[in-house]
Design a protein around this motif. Structure first.
Motif, short mmCIF file in Angstrom:
data_model
loop_
_atom_site.label_atom_id
_atom_site.label_comp_id
_atom_site.label_asym_id
_atom_site.label_seq_id
_atom_site.Cartn_x
_atom_site.Cartn_y
_atom_site.Cartn_z
N ALA A 116 75.61 -53.86 -16.56
CA ALA A 116 74.30 -53.24 -16.35
C ALA A 116 73.46 -54.08 -15.40
CB ALA A 116 73.59 -53.07 -17.70
N GLN A 117 73.52 -55.40 -15.53
CA GLN A 117 72.73 -56.27 -14.66
C GLN A 117 73.21 -56.18 -13.22
OE1 GLN A 117 73.42 -59.33 -12.96
NE2 GLN A 117 71.27 -59.67 -12.42
N ARG A 118 74.52 -56.17 -13.02
CA ARG A 118 75.04 -56.06 -11.66
C ARG A 118 74.76 -54.70 -11.05
NH1 ARG A 118 75.77 -60.28 -8.84
NH2 ARG A 118 77.05 -58.99 -7.49
N LEU A 119 74.78 -53.68 -11.88
CA LEU A 119 74.52 -52.33 -11.40
C LEU A 119 73.09 -52.18 -10.91
CD1 LEU A 119 75.60 -49.33 -11.22
CD2 LEU A 119 74.56 -49.01 -13.48
N CYS A 120 72.15 -52.84 -11.59
CA CYS A 120 70.73 -52.59 -11.35
C CYS A 120 69.98 -53.75 -10.71
CB CYS A 120 70.03 -52.26 -12.68
SG CYS A 120 70.84 -50.97 -13.65
N SER A 121 70.66 -54.86 -10.44
CA SER A 121 69.93 -56.08 -10.09
C SER A 121 69.36 -56.08 -8.69
CB SER A 121 70.87 -57.28 -10.24
OG SER A 121 71.93 -57.20 -9.29
N GLU A 122 69.99 -55.37 -7.74
CA GLU A 122 69.57 -55.41 -6.34
C GLU A 122 69.54 -56.86 -5.83
OE1 GLU A 122 69.40 -52.98 -4.45
OE2 GLU A 122 69.26 -51.30 -5.81
N GLY A 123 70.59 -57.62 -6.15
CA GLY A 123 70.69 -58.98 -5.63
C GLY A 123 70.14 -60.06 -6.53
N GLU A 124 69.46 -59.70 -7.60
CA GLU A 124 68.94 -60.72 -8.52
C GLU A 124 70.09 -61.39 -9.27
OE1 GLU A 124 66.06 -59.06 -11.13
OE2 GLU A 124 64.92 -58.11 -9.53
N ALA A 183 72.45 -40.88 -7.62
CA ALA A 183 73.68 -41.02 -8.40
C ALA A 183 73.57 -42.16 -9.39
CB ALA A 183 74.86 -41.24 -7.45
N ARG A 184 72.92 -43.23 -8.98
CA ARG A 184 72.77 -44.37 -9.88
C ARG A 184 71.78 -44.06 -10.99
NH1 ARG A 184 71.20 -50.17 -7.47
NH2 ARG A 184 69.32 -49.01 -6.92
N ARG A 185 70.77 -43.29 -10.72
CA ARG A 185 69.84 -42.89 -11.78
C ARG A 185 70.56 -42.07 -12.85
NH1 ARG A 185 64.39 -42.49 -11.30
NH2 ARG A 185 64.36 -40.32 -11.94
N ARG A 186 71.44 -41.16 -12.42
CA ARG A 186 72.22 -40.38 -13.40
C ARG A 186 73.17 -41.27 -14.17
NH1 ARG A 186 72.52 -36.67 -8.95
NH2 ARG A 186 74.63 -37.42 -8.48
N LEU A 187 73.80 -42.23 -13.47
CA LEU A 187 74.71 -43.14 -14.14
C LEU A 187 73.96 -44.02 -15.14
CD1 LEU A 187 77.59 -44.20 -14.38
CD2 LEU A 187 77.09 -45.80 -12.51
N ARG A 188 72.78 -44.48 -14.77
CA ARG A 188 71.97 -45.27 -15.69
C ARG A 188 71.66 -44.48 -16.96
NH1 ARG A 188 67.15 -48.98 -13.26
NH2 ARG A 188 68.19 -49.90 -11.48
N ALA A 189 71.24 -43.24 -16.77
CA ALA A 189 70.89 -42.42 -17.93
C ALA A 189 72.11 -42.21 -18.84
CB ALA A 189 70.33 -41.08 -17.47
N ALA A 190 73.28 -41.95 -18.22
CA ALA A 190 74.48 -41.73 -19.02
C ALA A 190 74.88 -42.99 -19.77
CB ALA A 190 75.63 -41.27 -18.11
N LEU A 191 74.82 -44.13 -19.10
CA LEU A 191 75.17 -45.39 -19.76
C LEU A 191 74.20 -45.72 -20.87
CD1 LEU A 191 76.07 -47.53 -16.62
CD2 LEU A 191 77.65 -46.87 -18.42
N SER A 195 76.52 -45.98 -6.60
CA SER A 195 75.65 -46.69 -7.53
C SER A 195 75.76 -48.19 -7.44
CB SER A 195 75.99 -46.26 -8.97
OG SER A 195 75.87 -44.87 -9.13
N LEU A 196 76.97 -48.69 -7.14
CA LEU A 196 77.17 -50.13 -7.13
C LEU A 196 76.44 -50.77 -5.97
CD1 LEU A 196 80.95 -50.39 -8.05
CD2 LEU A 196 78.98 -50.76 -9.53
N PRO A 197 75.99 -52.02 -6.13
CA PRO A 197 75.28 -52.69 -5.04
C PRO A 197 76.13 -52.78 -3.80
CG PRO A 197 75.09 -53.93 -7.10
CD PRO A 197 76.10 -52.85 -7.33
N PRO A 198 75.52 -52.66 -2.60
CA PRO A 198 76.29 -52.80 -1.37
C PRO A 198 76.72 -54.24 -1.17
CG PRO A 198 73.96 -52.70 -0.88
CD PRO A 198 74.09 -52.46 -2.35
N PRO A 199 77.66 -54.50 -0.24
CA PRO A 199 78.04 -55.89 0.05
C PRO A 199 76.84 -56.73 0.43
CG PRO A 199 79.56 -54.36 1.09
CD PRO A 199 78.43 -53.54 0.53
N ALA A 200 76.95 -58.03 0.19
CA ALA A 200 75.81 -58.92 0.39
C ALA A 200 75.28 -58.87 1.82
CB ALA A 200 76.19 -60.35 0.03
N ALA A 201 76.16 -58.61 2.79
CA ALA A 201 75.72 -58.62 4.18
C ALA A 201 74.90 -57.41 4.53
CB ALA A 201 76.93 -58.69 5.12
#
Length: 372
Positions: free
Chosen positions: A78-86, A151-159, A216-222
């Protein structure tokens, strides 16, 4: 053992293995994908354990360990899904270590079994599991409103509703039935529900929305709004970063007339200081512009390249803060005053956003720009 229980357990495990294989093929290189695969492996071991003739301590530990890792894996996913780099919070790792060590000590250390503390350790393990599941659910809730990826908002709600809620129910039921007899039919009902959840997950991820995780997953760091062709801010933003005008023109080329008008209206509103409103949400901004919220979300996400509304606001806010901190005539202003002026509620989120942009604190930036 009841044949229907065995049947539904086998169905659930087969479906989960199918989902895990899909994740291994496509997302094994993503940290979030690996945590999700570990979570599925733990659920499979949990479902199979009552059916397997496990007698040796080693086989019991190897079967129980993936199950013990399910709550930590859920929180980390959940943290990796939603962190946006945090980064994952440092205080979380001791909790995770404790949540693993306590059940292992309670169930798999012969010395402790002879001394008799298993009951106390077992009682301690249950709130630790629930706490980690709750932490994952809170992570899914955090910034849900500001998330721009549909898509990530729907995935968040489902999870949040299905996975987090169901795991909490299972852990609570386990604790309850450790002191009272399990009613007839409950194991079969559990296996049936696990099958239905697994079928729904496979249907969604493999058929109805096969790209849901990829989106939904965070993009690559670059990859980030600052380094893509999409504009990080309007072309005449405060720091005048080059390339923004070209990005705006490129995005506008794919818009219809109504979207182009809304984009121009949005840019004018933000250039006029609309981002300074404290606690501004995407819903409030849509109301100010007279636009539908989902349309504005899609515009900022797909055409401006932002995955989170707060990151979009931070571009404008950090632009203004950078200019004011580098202005000798404003060197007397406290950093907190500037942060409050540009829309932050407190200094902490401002410092975090500023450091992500400049890799230094606002105070350090000011000292570098205005030497004593």
């Amino acid at each position: 053992m009841h044949s229907s229980y065995v049947f539904f357990t086998g169905c659930a495990c087969a479906l989960l293995l199918l989902a895990a294989a899909r994740l291994l093929i496509s997302y094994r290189h993503q940290p979030a994908g690996r945590w999700l695969i570990l979570m599925l492996a733990g659920v499979i071991c949990y479902l199979l354990r009552p059916l397997l003739p496990l007698h040796s301590p080693t086989s019991l530990l190897l079967m129980d360990l993936p199950t013990i890792l399910v709550p930590p894996a859920f929180w980390l996913f959940a943290q990796r899904l939603c962190s946006e780099g945090e980064d994952f919070p440092r205080w979380g790792w001791p909790l995770i270590a404790l949540s693993i060590l306590v059940p292992v000590a309670a169930n798999h250390l012969p010395l402790l079994a002879r001394l008799g503390p298993n009951e106390a350790l077992y009682v301690l393990a249950q709130p630790l599991k629930l706490g980690l599941i709750a932490a994952g659910m809170l992570e899914l809730l955090r910034h849900f409103q500001s998330d721009l990826v549909e898509a990530r908002r729907r995935l968040r709600a489902a999870l949040l509703i299905a996975v987090g809620g169901y795991m909490s129910l299972v852990v609570s039921a386990e604790f309850l039935f450790s002191y009272w007899p399990v009613p007839a039919g409950v194991p079969t009902l559990h296996a049936l529900l696990a099958t239905l959840f697994s079928f729904a997950a496979c249907l969604w991820l493999l058929s109805l929305s096969p790209d849901a995780l990829a989106e939904s997953l965070p993009p690559p760091a670059a990859a980030s709004p600052q380094t893509t062709d999409s504009p990080a801010a309007p072309s005449d933003s405060i720091d005048g970063r080059p390339g923004a005008a070209a990005g705006t023109a490129s995005a506008a080329a794919t818009l219809d007339a109504a979207q182009r008008q809304l984009l121009e209206q949005l840019q004018a509103h933000m250039q006029g200081g609309g981002y300074r409103h404290t606690g501004l949400t995407i819903r409030e901004l849509a109301e100010q512009l007279g636009a539908r919220e989902h349309v504005l979300r899609g515009l900022i996400n797909r055409h401006l390249g932002y995955r989170n509304f707060n990151e979009y606001l931070n571009e404008f806010r950090i632009d203004e803060a950078s200019a004011r901190l580098a202005d000798p005539q404003q060197s007397h202003l406290p950093v907190l005053s500037i942060a409050l002026d540009i829309g932050y509620r407190s200094l902490s989120p401002f410092n975090a956003a500023f450091k992500r942009r400049h890799d230094c604190t606002p105070t350090e930036y000011r000292r570098a720009q205005i030497p004593a």
